[in-house]
Structure formats: C-alpha cells, structure tokens
Design an enzyme around this catalytic site. Sequence first.
Site, mmCIF file in Angstrom:
data_model
loop_
_atom_site.group_PDB
_atom_site.id
_atom_site.type_symbol
_atom_site.label_atom_id
_atom_site.label_comp_id
_atom_site.label_asym_id
_atom_site.label_seq_id
_atom_site.Cartn_x
_atom_site.Cartn_y
_atom_site.Cartn_z
ATOM 1 C CG ASP A 8 32.602 9.205 18.102
ATOM 2 O OD1 ASP A 8 31.697 8.542 18.632
ATOM 3 O OD2 ASP A 8 32.397 10.235 17.439
ATOM 4 C CG ASP A 131 24.337 9.575 10.179
ATOM 5 O OD1 ASP A 131 23.811 9.550 11.310
ATOM 6 O OD2 ASP A 131 25.255 8.810 9.834
#
Length: 248
Positions: A8, A131
């Site tokens: 990330d 998500d």
Amino acid sequence: MLLIPAIDLKDGQCVRLKQGDMDQATVFSEDPAAMARHWVEQGARRLHLVDLNGAFVGKPRNEEAIKAIIAEVGDEIPVQLGGGIRDLNTIERWLDDGLSYVIIGTAAVKNPGFLKDACSAFGGHIIVGLDARDGKVATDGWSKLTGHEVADLARKYEDYGVEAIIYTDIGRDGMLQGINIDATVKLAQSMSIPVIASGGLSNLADIDNLCAVEGEGVEGVICGRAIYSGDLNFAAAQALADKLRDGQ
C-alpha cells in the site's frame, strides 16, 4: 492458493492503514521497490499494489514508486494495481508500463459503463475490487456505504467480462481478526470467475481454512498487515498452501 502480498503506497512510502483510515498509517518501508523484491524472494507469485493517495483523489498519485516496483519485479511476476483508476487512458498507460492487471473499485460501482468499456478494450486485464461492510458495498476509500449487495454487483461484472473479484471485508481489514470465510465462499459460489479474499488474514489457520475452500472458487488471498507485523510468515504460509494443494 495464490498468496498475494499487498504493498500500500502513501506519499511514496509502503504503509499499512487500519480500516482504511489515512490518519492511521504505519510506515513499513521508504523503498517500495526493495519491499517488492523482498516479497518475491520470499516466494510471492503476484503482487498487489494500492495507490492510497490515488484512491482518495481519483487519479494516479504514486507513479514513481509504482514504476520502480514494475521495473524491479514486473518481468518476473504479475503485478496488479488499484487506486485512482477512473478512465481508459489511465488503464492503457499502466498496462503499457508493465502492469498485468488493473483493479477498478469505486468507478465500477459509480460508472458501470466505464467498467464495461474497460473489459471490452482490455479483456483479461481487469479485476474489480468490491469492498463491503455487512454485505453492502462501500466506495470512495470506504468512506461511503451504498445500498448495493456485493453478490448482485459481482454477478453483473462477471457478465461484463472481468477477470476476477477481490472481495474485502472492511470490518476486518487491518484488524488481524481472520478472513470472513463464509461471506467469501458464498460470493465465490454465486459466480464462475475467481474470487480473491481480502481483509483480516492473521495466521496459518486462515491459510488452512482458505485452502479448504479453494475448490469453491476462492483463488487467492491478499496478505496485508499480518505479513508486515510478523504475525504471519509469508514464506511459511505459501509453503503450507502449496503443501495443502498437493494433498501432502
């Protein structure tokens, strides 16, 4: 079972967030390309990159770090990227730069026509990231909860021709509470394209549980905080997955 380390990226650094909160970022490396090399040396067969700044502003932001990762390992293993990918030009540019897959999240929910066009133009390279919290899809870096059911959208995207679905349980991401196996399997059983699990991976027991449902269509898992915190040894986890696959 494909174990996919996540890198990330925030402000050019490799970080982990807790439940998607940009203010709760732990920096694990200031050299993302070196981190990519580390995971390849540990046996990774694919890498999962997230442009966190890009996800929040809707356009690529960590280009330098991403290109450095591609230059370092892109000719050895597939690299996939999500975050800030909202138009066809961005997809084309990233694929030309050496990415194997681009992950479309918020834009898939808000602009299905764009996703359909992307699948037509770049078939085989498009993954959708869904998500969810309690089965409902969230967008915009998890900041907005929609009324869409995960399974309904996933089946629609399958019809468009997406390569796979990455399913993230927001409530578990970065919390080391274990993968939501039941929800992931339920989604995988409702479609024929692979599902990649994400959110909550914490230990070897999770790997065991995931391998048990690989035949249901759960192809892989994104490995995040656990492999950075030391709770999960990546090489040992991949070795276990391979052993279970081979029935040993």
